[in-house]
Design a protein around this motif. Structure first.
Motif, PDB file in Angstrom:
ATOM      1  N   LEU A  82     -12.547   9.501 -22.155  1.00 29.47           N
ATOM      2  CA  LEU A  82     -12.205   9.456 -23.519  1.00 29.47           C
ATOM      3  C   LEU A  82     -12.538  10.797 -23.738  1.00 29.47           C
ATOM      4  O   LEU A  82     -12.470  11.555 -24.414  1.00 29.47           O
ATOM      5  CB  LEU A  82     -12.749   8.706 -23.802  1.00 29.47           C
ATOM      6  N   ASP A  83     -14.008  11.495 -23.247  1.00 31.52           N
ATOM      7  CA  ASP A  83     -14.232  13.107 -23.480  1.00 31.52           C
ATOM      8  C   ASP A  83     -13.669  13.752 -22.610  1.00 31.52           C
ATOM      9  O   ASP A  83     -13.842  15.624 -22.611  1.00 31.52           O
ATOM     10  CB  ASP A  83     -15.695  12.898 -23.230  1.00 31.52           C
ATOM     11  N   GLY A  84     -12.557  13.557 -21.235  1.00 29.88           N
ATOM     12  CA  GLY A  84     -11.937  14.396 -20.572  1.00 29.88           C
ATOM     13  C   GLY A  84     -12.505  14.986 -19.555  1.00 29.88           C
ATOM     14  O   GLY A  84     -12.418  15.784 -18.784  1.00 29.88           O
ATOM     15  N   VAL A  85     -13.732  13.894 -18.810  1.00 28.80           N
ATOM     16  CA  VAL A  85     -14.272  13.839 -17.517  1.00 28.80           C
ATOM     17  C   VAL A  85     -14.046  13.602 -16.499  1.00 28.80           C
ATOM     18  O   VAL A  85     -13.664  12.477 -16.595  1.00 28.80           O
ATOM     19  CB  VAL A  85     -15.926  13.933 -17.887  1.00 28.80           C
ATOM     20  N   SER A  86     -14.043  14.380 -15.531  1.00 30.42           N
ATOM     21  CA  SER A  86     -13.455  13.200 -14.631  1.00 30.42           C
ATOM     22  C   SER A  86     -14.189  13.474 -13.482  1.00 30.42           C
ATOM     23  O   SER A  86     -14.991  13.695 -13.059  1.00 30.42           O
ATOM     24  CB  SER A  86     -12.292  14.693 -13.294  1.00 30.42           C
ATOM     25  N   SER A  87     -14.274  12.143 -13.080  1.00 25.87           N
ATOM     26  CA  SER A  87     -14.794  11.248 -11.765  1.00 25.87           C
ATOM     27  C   SER A  87     -14.561  11.265 -10.474  1.00 25.87           C
ATOM     28  O   SER A  87     -12.544  10.848 -10.289  1.00 25.87           O
ATOM     29  CB  SER A  87     -15.874  10.285 -12.647  1.00 25.87           C
ATOM     30  N   LEU A  88     -14.999  11.033  -9.182  1.00 31.06           N
ATOM     31  CA  LEU A  88     -14.394  10.339  -7.929  1.00 31.06           C
ATOM     32  C   LEU A  88     -14.988   9.625  -7.184  1.00 31.06           C
ATOM     33  O   LEU A  88     -16.466   9.919  -7.368  1.00 31.06           O
ATOM     34  CB  LEU A  88     -13.697  11.379  -7.566  1.00 31.06           C
ATOM     35  N   LEU A  89     -14.531   8.677  -6.721  1.00 28.06           N
ATOM     36  CA  LEU A  89     -14.970   7.520  -5.635  1.00 28.06           C
ATOM     37  C   LEU A  89     -14.442   6.983  -4.813  1.00 28.06           C
ATOM     38  O   LEU A  89     -12.763   7.083  -4.833  1.00 28.06           O
ATOM     39  CB  LEU A  89     -15.833   6.236  -6.990  1.00 28.06           C
ATOM     40  N   ALA A  90     -14.513   6.618  -3.863  1.00 27.81           N
ATOM     41  CA  ALA A  90     -14.076   6.213  -2.383  1.00 27.81           C
ATOM     42  C   ALA A  90     -14.445   5.174  -2.518  1.00 27.81           C
ATOM     43  O   ALA A  90     -15.242   4.247  -2.975  1.00 27.81           O
ATOM     44  CB  ALA A  90     -15.203   6.789  -1.096  1.00 27.81           C
ATOM     45  N   LEU A  91     -12.982   4.507  -1.669  1.00 29.29           N
ATOM     46  CA  LEU A  91     -12.659   2.838  -2.522  1.00 29.29           C
ATOM     47  C   LEU A  91     -14.435   2.070  -1.885  1.00 29.29           C
ATOM     48  O   LEU A  91     -14.342   1.245  -1.564  1.00 29.29           O
ATOM     49  CB  LEU A  91     -11.153   1.918  -1.738  1.00 29.29           C
ATOM     50  N   SER A  92     -14.610   2.738  -0.518  1.00 28.14           N
ATOM     51  CA  SER A  92     -15.534   2.198   0.376  1.00 28.14           C
ATOM     52  C   SER A  92     -17.194   1.673  -0.425  1.00 28.14           C
ATOM     53  O   SER A  92     -17.663   1.018   0.110  1.00 28.14           O
ATOM     54  CB  SER A  92     -16.372   2.910   1.442  1.00 28.14           C
ATOM     55  N   ASP A  93     -16.686   2.902  -1.401  1.00 26.21           N
ATOM     56  CA  ASP A  93     -17.974   3.081  -2.820  1.00 26.21           C
ATOM     57  C   ASP A  93     -18.114   1.730  -4.186  1.00 26.21           C
ATOM     58  O   ASP A  93     -19.232   1.933  -4.828  1.00 26.21           O
ATOM     59  CB  ASP A  93     -19.003   4.312  -3.224  1.00 26.21           C
ATOM     60  N   TYR A  94     -17.259   1.323  -4.255  1.00 23.92           N
ATOM     61  CA  TYR A  94     -16.616   0.713  -5.286  1.00 23.92           C
ATOM     62  C   TYR A  94     -17.058  -0.754  -5.427  1.00 23.92           C
ATOM     63  O   TYR A  94     -17.853  -1.151  -4.580  1.00 23.92           O
ATOM     64  CB  TYR A  94     -15.394   0.927  -5.429  1.00 23.92           C
ATOM     65  N   LYS A  95     -18.545  -0.412  -6.479  1.00 24.71           N
ATOM     66  CA  LYS A  95     -19.640  -1.881  -6.645  1.00 24.71           C
ATOM     67  C   LYS A  95     -18.992  -2.687  -7.710  1.00 24.71           C
ATOM     68  O   LYS A  95     -19.115  -1.686  -8.917  1.00 24.71           O
ATOM     69  CB  LYS A  95     -20.600  -1.964  -6.270  1.00 24.71           C
ATOM     70  N   SER A  96     -18.079  -4.160  -7.968  1.00 24.85           N
ATOM     71  CA  SER A  96     -18.011  -4.437  -8.988  1.00 24.85           C
ATOM     72  C   SER A  96     -17.130  -6.324  -8.376  1.00 24.85           C
ATOM     73  O   SER A  96     -18.108  -6.259  -7.231  1.00 24.85           O
ATOM     74  CB  SER A  96     -16.353  -4.060 -10.227  1.00 24.85           C
ATOM     75  N   ASP A  97     -17.339  -6.644  -9.200  1.00 26.53           N
ATOM     76  CA  ASP A  97     -16.496  -8.048  -9.277  1.00 26.53           C
ATOM     77  C   ASP A  97     -15.652  -8.027  -7.774  1.00 26.53           C
ATOM     78  O   ASP A  97     -14.827  -9.112  -7.404  1.00 26.53           O
ATOM     79  CB  ASP A  97     -16.311  -8.412 -10.735  1.00 26.53           C
ATOM     80  N   TYR A  98     -15.122  -6.687  -8.392  1.00 24.28           N
ATOM     81  CA  TYR A  98     -14.042  -6.712  -7.180  1.00 24.28           C
ATOM     82  C   TYR A  98     -13.843  -5.701  -6.230  1.00 24.28           C
ATOM     83  O   TYR A  98     -13.338  -5.201  -5.582  1.00 24.28           O
ATOM     84  CB  TYR A  98     -12.658  -6.280  -7.670  1.00 24.28           C
ATOM     85  N   LYS A  99     -15.136  -6.470  -5.346  1.00 24.83           N
ATOM     86  CA  LYS A  99     -15.360  -5.681  -3.776  1.00 24.83           C
ATOM     87  C   LYS A  99     -13.809  -5.078  -2.916  1.00 24.83           C
ATOM     88  O   LYS A  99     -13.296  -6.426  -2.993  1.00 24.83           O
ATOM     89  CB  LYS A  99     -16.243  -6.575  -3.486  1.00 24.83           C
ATOM     90  N   VAL A 100     -13.637  -3.862  -2.510  1.00 19.76           N
ATOM     91  CA  VAL A 100     -12.820  -3.881  -2.099  1.00 19.76           C
ATOM     92  C   VAL A 100     -13.516  -4.836  -0.091  1.00 19.76           C
ATOM     93  O   VAL A 100     -13.790  -3.668   0.352  1.00 19.76           O
ATOM     94  CB  VAL A 100     -12.157  -2.250  -1.779  1.00 19.76           C
ATOM     95  N   ARG A 101     -12.668  -6.018   0.138  1.00 19.20           N
ATOM     96  CA  ARG A 101     -12.737  -6.326   1.209  1.00 19.20           C
ATOM     97  C   ARG A 101     -11.518  -5.836   1.906  1.00 19.20           C
ATOM     98  O   ARG A 101     -11.024  -5.213   1.770  1.00 19.20           O
ATOM     99  CB  ARG A 101     -12.137  -7.441   1.346  1.00 19.20           C
TER     100      ARG A 101
END
Length: 452
Positions: A393-412
């Motif tokens: 919402l502040d207009g700041v971009s970020s990037l993340l690889a799906l292999s590094d995604y950590k949450s309840d929805y881990k990418v199997r």
């Protein structure tokens, strides 16, 4: 090869972000991952960036384009550096911007870093990295420089640094002064890093107009296979450069550059494609045309501006993919909006063709941005090859690889990641505030208020 890239305070990337092509421990598609046993290191051959509009995908492309131009073209005397800091917070307008590259060049790892403002280069260093240590070849801090022990007695480098302007990279000036020590890194930016924007053309393509070019038959075969309707390409009319619509200054520049037998591509006249060649002292322009088959087997000629946008986009991209797939290719292609004007199945076929040519010995790479979620498929790409960009919402971009995604929805490995992405579980999708129908601004006048 590109190992990693970091950027900070550039356009929508206010905070430091890191894009890495180093492979994770994932085993999927491992047979095509290039390996560098000397370090040891596994470097990915491909990366795809997904994200909503204005998420930062093109800004990342522009960061690489800026770096390439600053290294290879440099700056003019007393000119400002065309840096683009984060603009949504005034505090960042005068802060430094920084760029860091880790590169594999001829099986040697280099690290190149620079930070700068509009006025000057603040810091700059170049290092060689072995499996056990990092050696700074030079370390520049403002108007001072420290060389490695192996370069302390090199008077040419010391002289070149004294002549390096505040708004100029030392790497660039040293190569301009014909000092070859750092030229492999310069050449990587100049020749290996190849950037293709949504409306750009892969430069060497116009030379495929010549049927003696070794890639000429391969281009024609693949144009037919990709259902463009084009049977083959060829050359049409020739005319002298002086009778063209080019500015006199451009004609004079070509007169000075081109030697007998050499060719260069010309800027497009409308959407047509031309090359200029020096023949018997004259500069001769040749137009590229496409031939289609009639029902009776005869041919009809089309100018390229008569072809569809999709066919012209294939003409832009196909030579790049053919170059990437060559056994000894060391090109690192970054294609912004790879799917522009192309059917999703066609894009996938181009990617599959490239990946089919990759092996542990390969040294080429393909990086692209796309809105085409069909390519977000673990049967095509590994999780560490898929990246999501998101703008907060502040207009700041970020990037993340799906292999590094950590949450309840881990990418199997067995998950339908396309469905998860469209559900917004990774971010990187538009935050739409409209519901049911487009919002509209109602005109409110004095008469309207009087009726309420």
């Amino acid at each position: 090869m590109l190992i990693s890239f970091e950027v900070e305070n550039w356009m929508s990337f206010r905070d430091k972000v890191t894009f890495s092509m180093v492979a994770s421990r994932e085993k999927r598609h491992g047979e095509r991952i290039p390996r560098v046993g000397k370090y040891p290191l596994r470097i990915l051959p491909i990366a795809a960036f997904f994200g909503g509009n204005a998420s930062g995908k093109t800004n990342l492309f522009k960061a690489l384009s800026f770096s390439k131009h600053l290294v290879t073209k440099g700056t003019n005397i007393n000119s400002l550096i065309e840096i683009k800091p984060f603009r949504l917070d005034p505090a960042y307008n005068d802060k430094i911007s920084s760029f860091r590259f880790e590169l594999l060049i001829d099986e040697i790892v280099y690290c190149f870093y620079f930070e700068l403002t509009r006025d000057r280069i603040i810091k700059e260093y170049l290092s060689m990295i072995s499996s056990t240590r990092e050696e700074h070849l030079y370390d520049r801090d403002g108007s001072e420089v420290v060389f490695s022990k192996s370069l302390l007695d090199n008077d040419s480098l010391k002289y070149a640094f004294k002549g390096t302007r505040d708004n100029q990279l030392f790497l660039t000036n040293s190569v301009n002064q014909k000092i070859d020590i750092f030229k492999p890194v310069f050449n990587w930016f100049d020749k290996s890093l190849l950037l293709i924007g949504p409306d750009d053309r892969f430069g060497p393509f116009e030379q495929f107009i010549q049927d003696n070019n070794p890639l000429f038959p391969f281009v024609n075969v693949n144009l037919a296979r990709l259902d463009t309707g084009i049977d083959h390409l060829g050359a049409a009319e020739e005319f002298t450069l002086k009778s063209s619509d080019l500015p006199e200054k451009a004609v004079q520049s070509l007169e000075e550059k081109l030697k007998e037998g050499q060719s260069l591509s010309l800027p497009p006249f409308s959407n047509n494609r031309y090359i200029v060649t020096r023949k018997k002292g004259q500069l001769v322009v040749t137009k590229l045309v496409a031939f289609h088959k009639r029902k009776d087997g005869s041919e009809i000629q089309f100018e390229t501006d008569q072809e569809s946008d999709g066919s012209n986009r294939i003409l832009d991209l196909l030579p790049a993919f053919l170059y990437l797939s060559e056994k000894d290719s060391k090109g690192v292609f970054f294609i912004d909006e790879i799917d522009r004007s192309l059917h999703t199945i066609l894009v996938r076929r181009l990617i599959e063709t490239y990946l089919g040519a990759c092996s542990p010995e390969s040294r080429s790479q393909l990086v692209f941005t796309t809105h085409d979620v069909l390519q977000m498929d673990q049967n095509l790409l590994r999780r560490d090859e898929m990246w999501v960009l998101e703008r907060n919402l502040d207009g700041v971009s970020s990037l993340l690889a799906l292999s590094d995604y950590k949450s309840d929805y881990k990418v199997r490995f067995d998950k339908d990641i396309r469905k998860m992405y469209l559900q917004g579980r990774f971010g990187g999708v538009p935050r739409l505030l409209l519901s049911g129908q487009l919002a509209r601004c109602e005109k409110v006048g004095s008469s309207d208020r009087g009726e309420e």
